[in-house]
Design an enzyme around this catalytic site. Structure first.
Site, PDB file in Angstrom:
ATOM      1  N   GLN A  94      47.247  42.129  19.771  1.00 11.91           N
ATOM      2  CA  GLN A  94      46.712  43.044  18.511  1.00 11.91           C
ATOM      3  C   GLN A  94      47.378  42.073  17.514  1.00 11.91           C
ATOM      4  O   GLN A  94      48.591  41.702  17.230  1.00 11.91           O
ATOM      5  CB  GLN A  94      46.357  43.980  17.814  1.00 11.91           C
ATOM      6  CG  GLN A  94      45.536  44.355  16.360  1.00 11.91           C
ATOM      7  CD  GLN A  94      45.614  45.721  16.058  1.00 11.91           C
ATOM      8  OE1 GLN A  94      46.323  46.774  17.199  1.00 11.91           O
ATOM      9  NE2 GLN A  94      44.891  45.599  15.383  1.00 11.91           N
ATOM     10  N   HIS A 100      38.299  45.632  15.973  1.00  9.49           N
ATOM     11  CA  HIS A 100      37.766  44.398  16.674  1.00  9.49           C
ATOM     12  C   HIS A 100      37.018  44.657  17.955  1.00  9.49           C
ATOM     13  O   HIS A 100      38.269  44.177  18.978  1.00  9.49           O
ATOM     14  CB  HIS A 100      37.796  42.741  16.240  1.00  9.49           C
ATOM     15  CG  HIS A 100      39.429  42.716  16.367  1.00  9.49           C
ATOM     16  ND1 HIS A 100      40.375  43.411  15.658  1.00  9.49           N
ATOM     17  CD2 HIS A 100      40.548  42.540  17.805  1.00  9.49           C
ATOM     18  CE1 HIS A 100      40.788  42.723  16.112  1.00  9.49           C
ATOM     19  NE2 HIS A 100      40.839  41.796  16.940  1.00  9.49           N
TER      20      HIS A 100
HETATM   21  P1  AMP Z   1      43.645  40.169  18.301  1.00 14.13           P
HETATM   22  O1  AMP Z   1      44.407  39.467  18.829  1.00 14.13           O
HETATM   23  O2  AMP Z   1      42.751  40.798  19.366  1.00 14.13           O
HETATM   24  O3  AMP Z   1      43.797  41.066  16.948  1.00 14.13           O
HETATM   25  O4  AMP Z   1      42.220  39.171  17.843  1.00 14.13           O
HETATM   26  C1  AMP Z   1      41.857  38.419  16.718  1.00 14.13           C
HETATM   27  C2  AMP Z   1      41.467  37.448  16.778  1.00 14.13           C
HETATM   28  O5  AMP Z   1      39.889  37.639  15.422  1.00 14.13           O
HETATM   29  C3  AMP Z   1      41.587  36.454  17.386  1.00 14.13           C
HETATM   30  O6  AMP Z   1      40.984  36.204  18.873  1.00 14.13           O
HETATM   31  C4  AMP Z   1      41.661  35.143  16.598  1.00 14.13           C
HETATM   32  O7  AMP Z   1      40.980  33.838  17.004  1.00 14.13           O
HETATM   33  C5  AMP Z   1      40.216  35.943  15.590  1.00 14.13           C
HETATM   34  N1  AMP Z   1      39.915  35.187  14.367  1.00 14.13           N
HETATM   35  C6  AMP Z   1      40.371  35.627  13.045  1.00 14.13           C
HETATM   36  N2  AMP Z   1      40.461  35.195  12.256  1.00 14.13           N
HETATM   37  C7  AMP Z   1      39.302  35.254  12.320  1.00 14.13           C
HETATM   38  C8  AMP Z   1      38.395  34.481  11.752  1.00 14.13           C
HETATM   39  N3  AMP Z   1      38.235  34.243  10.039  1.00 14.13           N
HETATM   40  N4  AMP Z   1      36.966  34.397  11.735  1.00 14.13           N
HETATM   41  C9  AMP Z   1      36.620  34.401  13.706  1.00 14.13           C
HETATM   42  N5  AMP Z   1      37.799  34.806  13.974  1.00 14.13           N
HETATM   43  C10 AMP Z   1      38.994  35.181  13.886  1.00 14.13           C
END
Ligand code: AMP
Length: 114
Positions: A94, A100
């Site tokens: 995370q 999410h």
């Molecule tokens: P996690 O590592 O499970 O917390 O996933 C976070 C996700 O958010 C990652 O896959 C990132 O690529 C994505 N992410 C971060 N910032 C953004 C943003 N501004 N718009 C779309 N995706 C994002």
């Protein structure tokens, strides 16, 4: 949460490629996709991690999955298979501190996940 990037996407303060939204949830394309389809489904309500969801959030938690299922149906990805992922805390990968659900599709996935 004023400093939460996903709250800012949900409120429209920060742009994202939104694929679905309603009163409870917002779904948008991941900036760094790990599959041909990589959508994030978030609750509008700020909850930092899935371990902090409570009984009162049961319907909201279900809504994340049902929203992902609808997106998958709309994209015609059901038969081919898809993966839903919830990472909780750093050890699971995370990196954004707002719940999410990752919806991944459009390719074959291995098991176990990395
Ligand atoms: P996690 O590592 O499970 O917390 O996933 C976070 C996700 O958010 C990652 O896959 C990132 O690529 C994505 N992410 C971060 N910032 C953004 C943003 N501004 N718009 C779309 N995706 C994002």
């Amino acid at each position: 949460m004023s400093d939460c990037i996903f709250c800012k996407i949900a409120s429209g303060e920060i742009n994202a490629s939104i694929v679905y939204q309603d009163d409870e949830v917002v779904a948008f394309n991941d900036l760094n996709p790990q599959a041909p389809t990589h959508v994030l489904v978030i609750p509008r309500k700020h909850v930092s991690r899935i371990s902090e969801l409570e009984e009162a959030d049961a319907a909201l938690a279900g809504r994340l999955i049902l929203t992902a299922n609808q997106i998958v149906r709309d994209l015609g990805l059901v038969e081919a298979g898809y993966r839903l992922v919830l990472n909780c805390n750093e050890g699971a990968g995370q990196s954004v501190w707002h719940v999410h659900l990752h919806l991944l599709g459009g390719r074959t996935f291995g098991w176990p996940p990395g």
